[in-house]
Each structure stands twice: as structure tokens, then as C-alpha cells.
Design a protein around this motif. Structure first.
Motif, PDB file in Angstrom:
ATOM      1  N   HIS A   1      -0.561  10.530   8.303  1.00  0.00           N
ATOM      2  CA  HIS A   1       0.188   9.288   7.908  1.00  0.00           C
ATOM      3  C   HIS A   1       0.826   9.518   6.384  1.00  0.00           C
ATOM      4  N   VAL A   2       1.956   8.931   6.219  1.00  0.00           N
ATOM      5  CA  VAL A   2       2.992   8.928   4.898  1.00  0.00           C
ATOM      6  C   VAL A   2       2.446   8.004   3.818  1.00  0.00           C
ATOM      7  N   VAL A   3       2.055   8.528   2.693  1.00  0.00           N
ATOM      8  CA  VAL A   3       1.642   8.113   1.400  1.00  0.00           C
ATOM      9  C   VAL A   3       2.823   8.003   0.417  1.00  0.00           C
ATOM     10  N   MET A   4       3.011   6.993  -0.152  1.00  0.00           N
ATOM     11  CA  MET A   4       4.141   6.957  -1.365  1.00  0.00           C
ATOM     12  C   MET A   4       3.594   6.287  -2.482  1.00  0.00           C
ATOM     13  N   ALA A   5       2.481   5.903  -2.666  1.00  0.00           N
ATOM     14  CA  ALA A   5       1.751   5.021  -3.651  1.00  0.00           C
ATOM     15  C   ALA A   5       1.477   6.470  -4.672  1.00  0.00           C
TER      16      ALA A   5
ATOM     17  N   ASP B   1       0.896  -1.260  -0.091  1.00  0.00           N
ATOM     18  CA  ASP B   1      -0.034   0.040  -0.088  1.00  0.00           C
ATOM     19  C   ASP B   1       0.886   1.195  -0.096  1.00  0.00           C
ATOM     20  N   LYS B   2       2.089   1.213   0.449  1.00  0.00           N
ATOM     21  CA  LYS B   2       3.076   2.218   0.566  1.00  0.00           C
ATOM     22  C   LYS B   2       2.367   3.254   1.275  1.00  0.00           C
ATOM     23  N   ARG B   3       1.754   3.157   2.369  1.00  0.00           N
ATOM     24  CA  ARG B   3       0.882   3.918   3.469  1.00  0.00           C
ATOM     25  C   ARG B   3       1.633   3.495   4.630  1.00  0.00           C
ATOM     26  N   SER B   4       1.778   4.548   5.567  1.00  0.00           N
ATOM     27  CA  SER B   4       2.324   4.314   6.826  1.00  0.00           C
ATOM     28  C   SER B   4       1.069   4.343   7.958  1.00  0.00           C
ATOM     29  N   ARG B   5       1.081   3.762   9.065  1.00  0.00           N
ATOM     30  CA  ARG B   5      -0.032   4.077   9.975  1.00  0.00           C
ATOM     31  C   ARG B   5      -0.075   5.477  10.542  1.00  0.00           C
ATOM     32  N   THR B   6      -1.194   5.789  10.897  1.00  0.00           N
ATOM     33  CA  THR B   6      -1.159   7.159  11.549  1.00  0.00           C
ATOM     34  C   THR B   6      -0.131   7.359  12.727  1.00  0.00           C
ATOM     35  N   MET B   7       0.545   8.635  12.588  1.00  0.00           N
ATOM     36  CA  MET B   7       1.567   9.120  13.695  1.00  0.00           C
ATOM     37  C   MET B   7       1.022   9.900  14.617  1.00  0.00           C
ATOM     38  N   LEU B   8       1.679   9.817  15.754  1.00  0.00           N
ATOM     39  CA  LEU B   8       1.263  10.716  16.905  1.00  0.00           C
ATOM     40  C   LEU B   8       2.164  11.745  16.608  1.00  0.00           C
ATOM     41  N   THR B   9       1.721  13.000  17.488  1.00  0.00           N
ATOM     42  CA  THR B   9       2.187  14.297  17.239  1.00  0.00           C
ATOM     43  C   THR B   9       3.993  14.396  17.185  1.00  0.00           C
TER      44      THR B   9
ATOM     45  N   ASP C   1       6.773  12.721  -4.883  1.00  0.00           N
ATOM     46  CA  ASP C   1       7.397  11.548  -4.323  1.00  0.00           C
ATOM     47  C   ASP C   1       6.903  10.909  -3.082  1.00  0.00           C
ATOM     48  N   VAL C   2       6.177  11.943  -2.151  1.00  0.00           N
ATOM     49  CA  VAL C   2       5.652  11.273  -1.097  1.00  0.00           C
ATOM     50  C   VAL C   2       4.744  12.557  -0.434  1.00  0.00           C
TER      51      VAL C   2
END
Length: 313
Positions: free
Chosen positions: A281-285, A141-149, A265-266
Motif C-alpha cells: 500500500h502507498v503512504v504519503m503521510a 490518512d494519505k494511505r491507499s488500500r492494499t494493492m494486488l500484484t 515524498d512517498v
């Protein structure tokens, strides 16, 4: 005599190119020479013949033994080659210090290997399955989980600092309570954005909020005013959320809580929690990045470019 020699040995012996074997000739010539000397020079015909026969048997026996040895050692060599390939493959996975914490990865593997109790095997395997699923999700998925602050800013701030001249940062700010609040992390965020624009990074930011909120921010909110004063490579747009809602409500859903992207890129997509804490969250798709870029460009058409502030403003 042929009955005493295993067929496999004979086959292996016959298959060898004996005429090109230096060792064969090194053994044959002395045995043949000694036999000839005894047979013709000393007229010891029986002893000469015995020398020839014994020499031939010794040479043949050595070749048969070597054939059996090769037959026995070949599977071992093949196994070693396979193991070396496996070790090399593991090395490729483990020796990745440039892209991950290889010390931590080695420690995880070491702990997994040393948990040998059968009573704990179920949880050991369950932990591995969870890790495999999470890595598979990242890969697919090229997707991270939701990040905390803290994770959010720990990822974002170095990313802005590493941008180079000619690159592009494009962002949408929804003017949430946690944005532009003069907190240490937001102050660093503002500072890095301004520095990026000054070193040649093209920074485009859309402020998306109600008009009265924007007018107050433009007049009194220092982080916003500093961006408006920057000019140059920092381009600011304002979008009246109420007006856009009437014309294209769907586009507001697409931008969500906001985003910040780096070239194509991201993207860091904001997921603001109910208490106003900044998360994302980070996405690279590539397909999602392309769709988000198209949404951003469409949204710009519905927003007003802001002129840089003058001293009188």
C-alpha cells in the motif's frame, strides 16, 4: 400624486444620482425646451405648461419603473452569481484532467444525476456515501488500500522510471519468495533500479534475511549479483535478521515485509500475502514517512555495507 407611487419606488428614485444621469438630461432638455418655446415664443402658456407637466411625469414614471425593475432583477442577479460561483467550484472539481481521469469522473456524476427512480434512491445514496468515505480516508490518512500484484507493479515501475538525478530511493528487501525471482515484473524492477543508479539517482537497499540465505544469493542469485556489481550510486547493505532480532526485535516489526521509498515524498510498504504474492500500500503521510526514514537509518547502522563484486567474485 405621491400617494399613487409606492414608497419603495420613491426611495429608489430619490436615491439615484439624477444629476449625473445622461439619459435624464437627454429627456429633460427637449421636454423643457419645447415647453419654453410654446410658453414664451408662441405665447401658448397653457400648452407649454402641459408639455412641462407631461414631460416631467414621463421622466418620473420611467425612473419609478426602472427602480421597480432593479428591485425585481437584483435577487435574480444575486442568484445567478451564486450559481456561477457554484458552477465555477464544480469546474474546479471536474476540470482536473491533469490529476485524474476526468472523463470517468464526469461519467460517474452523469450516472448519479440520471438515476431518478425513487425506489433506487437508497442504494444511489449509499453508493455516494461509500465513495465519500473512501475519498475522505485518502484525504485524511494519505494511505491507499492494499494493492494486488498487478496494481503494485503498475504503480511502482513508472515511479522508479520517473526518478531524476539527485533524488533518493531507499528500500528494505526481506528476500521473500516473490522477490528477485526473474519474473517479467521483477526483471523490469531490477532493470529500472540499475538504470536509475546509472543516471544519478542515489539507490540504497538493505537486504534483511538469514546469513546463509544471503551468502547463497550473493554467490548464485543473478538479480542480487547484478546489484552488487553495479557500485556507484547503488549502495547495498546486508542485515542478519537473527542477529538483529537479538539486539532490537522492535525494529524488525517496524520494517514489516519491506518497503521502497522515494525521497521523503512517498513510500510503498510491502504487504506480502501468505501465498507469497507481492502486494503493498502507498503512504504519503509526512509523519509516517519521517518515522520510516528514521527506522531505515537506524537499521543501516546494524547492517554491513557490501563491497561491489569484482571479476573474481
Amino acid at each position: 400624486m405621491a400617494d399613487l407611487v409606492p414608497a419603495k419606488g420613491v426611495s429608489s428614485f430619490k436615491g439615484n444620482n439624477v444629476l449625473k444621469d445622461v439619459e435624464f438630461w437627454a429627456e429633460l432638455i427637449p421636454a423643457a425646451g419645447l415647453g419654453a418655446l410654446l410658453f414664451w415664443v408662441f405665447d401658448l402658456e397653457d400648452l407649454g405648461q402641459i408639455t412641462w407637466i407631461v414631460g416631467a411625469l414621463l421622466i418620473y414614471h420611467r425612473y419609478v419603473l426602472r427602480s421597480h425593475f432593479r428591485a425585481a432583477i437584483s435577487p435574480i442577479e444575486a442568484s445567478l452569481e451564486r450559481n456561477q460561483e457554484s458552477v465555477a467550484r464544480i469546474g474546479e472539481l471536474i476540470d482536473i484532467s491533469d490529476s485524474c481521469n476526468d472523463a470517468m469522473l464526469r461519467a460517474v456524476v452523469d450516472k448519479y444525476v440520471h438515476i431518478t427512480e425513487s425506489e433506487l434512491a437508497w442504494q444511489k445514496n449509499e453508493s455516494l456515501i461509500k465513495l465519500e468515505r473512501e475519498l475522505d480516508s485518502l484525504l485524511r490518512d494519505k494511505r491507499s488500500r492494499t494493492m494486488l500484484t498487478s496494481e503494485y507493479y503498475r504503480w511502482l515501475l513508472p515511479r522508479i522510471a520517473s526518478t531524476s538525478a539527485g533524488s533518493n530511493i531507499w528500500a528494505v528487501s526481506r528476500m521473500m519468495d516473490c522477490e528477485w525471482d526473474n519474473s517479467p515484473e521483477e526483471s523490469d524492477f531490477l532493470k529500472l533500479n540499475l538504470e536509475a543508479a546509472k543516471r544519478g539517482v542515489q539507490v540504497e537497499r538493505i537486504f534483511l534475511c538469514e546469513r546463509d540465505i544471503w551468502e547463497r544469493a550473493r554467490s548464485t542469485l543473478e538479480p542480487v549479483r547484478r546489484q552488487l556489481s553495479c557500485g556507484g550510486n547503488l549502495q547495498i547493505y546486508f542485515g542478519d535478521v537473527n542477529a538483529i532480532q537479538k539486539r532490537d526485535a522492535e525494529i524488525l516489526k517496524l520494517v514489516g515485509d519491506g518497503l521502497i521509498a522515494f525521497d521523503n515524498d512517498v513510500i510503498l510498504i510491502d504487504d506480502h500475502s501468505e501465498d507469497g504474492t507481492a502486494r503493498g500500500h502507498v503512504v504519503m503521510a509526512p509523519q509516517l514517512i519521517a518515522a520510516s526514514k528514521q527506522t531505515f537509518e537506524s537499521l543501516k547502522v546494524m547492517c554491513a555495507p557490501q563491497r561491489p563484486l569484482s571479476e573474481s567474485d
